[in-house]
Design an enzyme around this catalytic site. Structure first.
Site, PDB file in Angstrom:
ATOM      1  N   ASP A 119       0.837  -1.203   0.000  1.00 49.04           N
ATOM      2  CA  ASP A 119       0.000   0.000   0.000  1.00 49.04           C
ATOM      3  C   ASP A 119       0.875   1.258   0.000  1.00 49.04           C
ATOM      4  O   ASP A 119       0.629   2.195   0.742  1.00 49.04           O
ATOM      5  CB  ASP A 119      -0.887  -0.058   1.260  1.00 49.04           C
TER       6      ASP A 119
HETATM    7  N1  LIG Z   1       2.692   9.548  12.783  1.00 50.82           N
HETATM    8  C1  LIG Z   1       2.161  10.636  12.274  1.00 50.82           C
HETATM    9  N2  LIG Z   1       2.756  11.834  12.438  1.00 50.82           N
HETATM   10  C2  LIG Z   1       2.204  12.960  11.916  1.00 50.82           C
HETATM   11  N3  LIG Z   1       1.080  12.985  11.181  1.00 50.82           N
HETATM   12  C3  LIG Z   1       0.446  11.825  10.972  1.00 50.82           C
HETATM   13  C4  LIG Z   1       0.955  10.591  11.497  1.00 50.82           C
HETATM   14  N4  LIG Z   1       0.113   9.598  11.126  1.00 50.82           N
HETATM   15  C5  LIG Z   1      -0.863  10.162  10.408  1.00 50.82           C
HETATM   16  N5  LIG Z   1      -0.675  11.505  10.313  1.00 50.82           N
HETATM   17  C6  LIG Z   1      -1.562  12.475   9.636  1.00 50.82           C
HETATM   18  O1  LIG Z   1      -2.898  12.042   9.797  1.00 50.82           O
HETATM   19  C7  LIG Z   1      -3.517  11.795   8.525  1.00 50.82           C
HETATM   20  C8  LIG Z   1      -4.367  10.555   8.598  1.00 50.82           C
HETATM   21  O2  LIG Z   1      -3.521   9.426   8.758  1.00 50.82           O
HETATM   22  P1  LIG Z   1      -4.021   7.942   8.592  1.00 50.82           P
HETATM   23  O3  LIG Z   1      -2.814   7.065   8.613  1.00 50.82           O
HETATM   24  O4  LIG Z   1      -5.101   7.661   9.568  1.00 50.82           O
HETATM   25  O5  LIG Z   1      -4.744   7.951   7.207  1.00 50.82           O
HETATM   26  P2  LIG Z   1      -4.199   7.745   5.745  1.00 50.82           P
HETATM   27  O6  LIG Z   1      -2.994   6.853   5.728  1.00 50.82           O
HETATM   28  O7  LIG Z   1      -4.076   9.103   5.112  1.00 50.82           O
HETATM   29  O8  LIG Z   1      -5.436   7.009   5.114  1.00 50.82           O
HETATM   30  P3  LIG Z   1      -5.806   5.469   5.189  1.00 50.82           P
HETATM   31  O9  LIG Z   1      -5.686   5.019   6.595  1.00 50.82           O
HETATM   32  O10 LIG Z   1      -7.216   5.482   4.684  1.00 50.82           O
HETATM   33  O11 LIG Z   1      -4.827   4.786   4.251  1.00 50.82           O
HETATM   34  C9  LIG Z   1      -2.352  11.669   7.530  1.00 50.82           C
HETATM   35  O12 LIG Z   1      -2.750  12.075   6.260  1.00 50.82           O
HETATM   36  C10 LIG Z   1      -1.283  12.567   8.139  1.00 50.82           C
HETATM   37  O13 LIG Z   1      -1.469  13.907   7.711  1.00 50.82           O
END
Ligand SMILES: Nc1ncnc2c1ncn2[C@@H]1O[C@H](COP(=O)(O)OP(=O)(O)OP(=O)(O)O)[C@@H](O)[C@H]1O
Length: 259
Positions: A160
């Protein structure tokens, strides 16, 4: 969903919850008291749930808390991801998993993760592409390739890889969300998010639904990411695949096939 199916789902969810609780009790997973986190600020949300930035106690230590739902599919993937994190030794270009916390009143768990100060690669390139020289781009590319090579050496396939699953901290790559299967993407209700992932997917998968994503598929996705890092552009941005309002017939068929 029938009453019977709901019952089975609940039973299966409880198996994963029991695994989490046992892992916490056996100290296989570090447990963080939720009440000790301060200054919670929302960072974004994905198919799991919401992500918050938080300080640990009253220190400068910052973590990202990723909440997740207690449904069967999410719990299964979370348990899978935790096991993979525990198996693979820390690598500086892979986002660290520190442990788990729980909002007791809601019986909701969150992953306690390393905080990436510049957000996703997409955000970073949008804001800083013009400041990057070729050496910066080379470093980002090298770090990304070595993080995936590190996973492949341990027979872990990411499956992914796209510009929202690659985070940036202090100008360095932090690969996130590894080991997630397609089911998580399936659970996503955000159509534009799903479409945005298409340019990064091994084209063999687009032509054959039964095709199993493999290490070469990750290498394909890295190729697209390297193109994005070097050009600063969204891959295939001249194709109308990622805007729900402008979906053409091919895009609709493609998405029906995939998801
Ligand atoms: N460890 C982290 N540090 C800083 N920002 C983060 C972190 N993890 C996630 N984010 C922020 O939060 C948002 C959402 O993250 P999340 O991993 O839940 O979703 P995603 O990967 O964008 O989508 P999906 O889970 O549907 O693949 C991200 O787009 C990012 O901007």
């Amino acid at each position: 969903m029938s009453k019977e199916a709901k019952k089975t789902d609940l039973k299966e969810s409880n198996i994963y919850i029991d695994w989490l609780e046992k892992s916490i009790n056996d100290e296989y997973i570090n447990y963080y008291n939720y009440l000790e986190f301060k200054n919670l600020n929302p960072l974004g949300s994905g198919s799991y749930g919401r992500v918050f930035r938080a300080n640990w106690k009253n220190t400068d230590g910052i973590f990202a808390l990723k909440t997740f739902n207690n449904d069967k599919i999410t719990l299964k993937e979370i348990v899978n991801e935790i096991k993979l994190h525990k198996e693979s030794i820390a690598n500086e270009n892979i986002l660290r998993f520190y442990g788990i916390t729980k909002i007791e009143t809601e019986k909701k768990y969150s992953l306690v993760l390393e905080y990436a100060d510049s957000g996703t690669l997409n955000i970073y390139l949008n804001l800083h592409f013009n400041e990057l020289d070729w050496n910066d781009k080379y470093q980002l590319s090298l770090q990304l390739a070595s993080a995936v090579a590190f996973l492949h050496e341990r027979d872990i396939i990411h499956r992914d890889l796209h510009a929202d699953n690659v985070l940036i901290h202090q100008k360095k790559i932090k690969l996130a969300d590894f080991g997630l299967s397609r089911k998580i993407a399936k659970a996503s209700s955000n159509a534009s998010k799903i479409f945005g992932v298409i340019p990064f997917i091994d084209p063999k998968k687009l032509n054959d639904q039964g095709y199993e994503l493999n290490k070469k598929s990750d290498v394909y996705s890295i190729g697209v990411l390297l193109w994005q890092i070097s050009s600063g552009k969204q891959p295939f941005s001249d194709h109308k695949y990622d805007n729900a309002g402008n979906m053409n017939q091919t895009s609709v068929l493609l998405c029906k096939k995939l998801f």
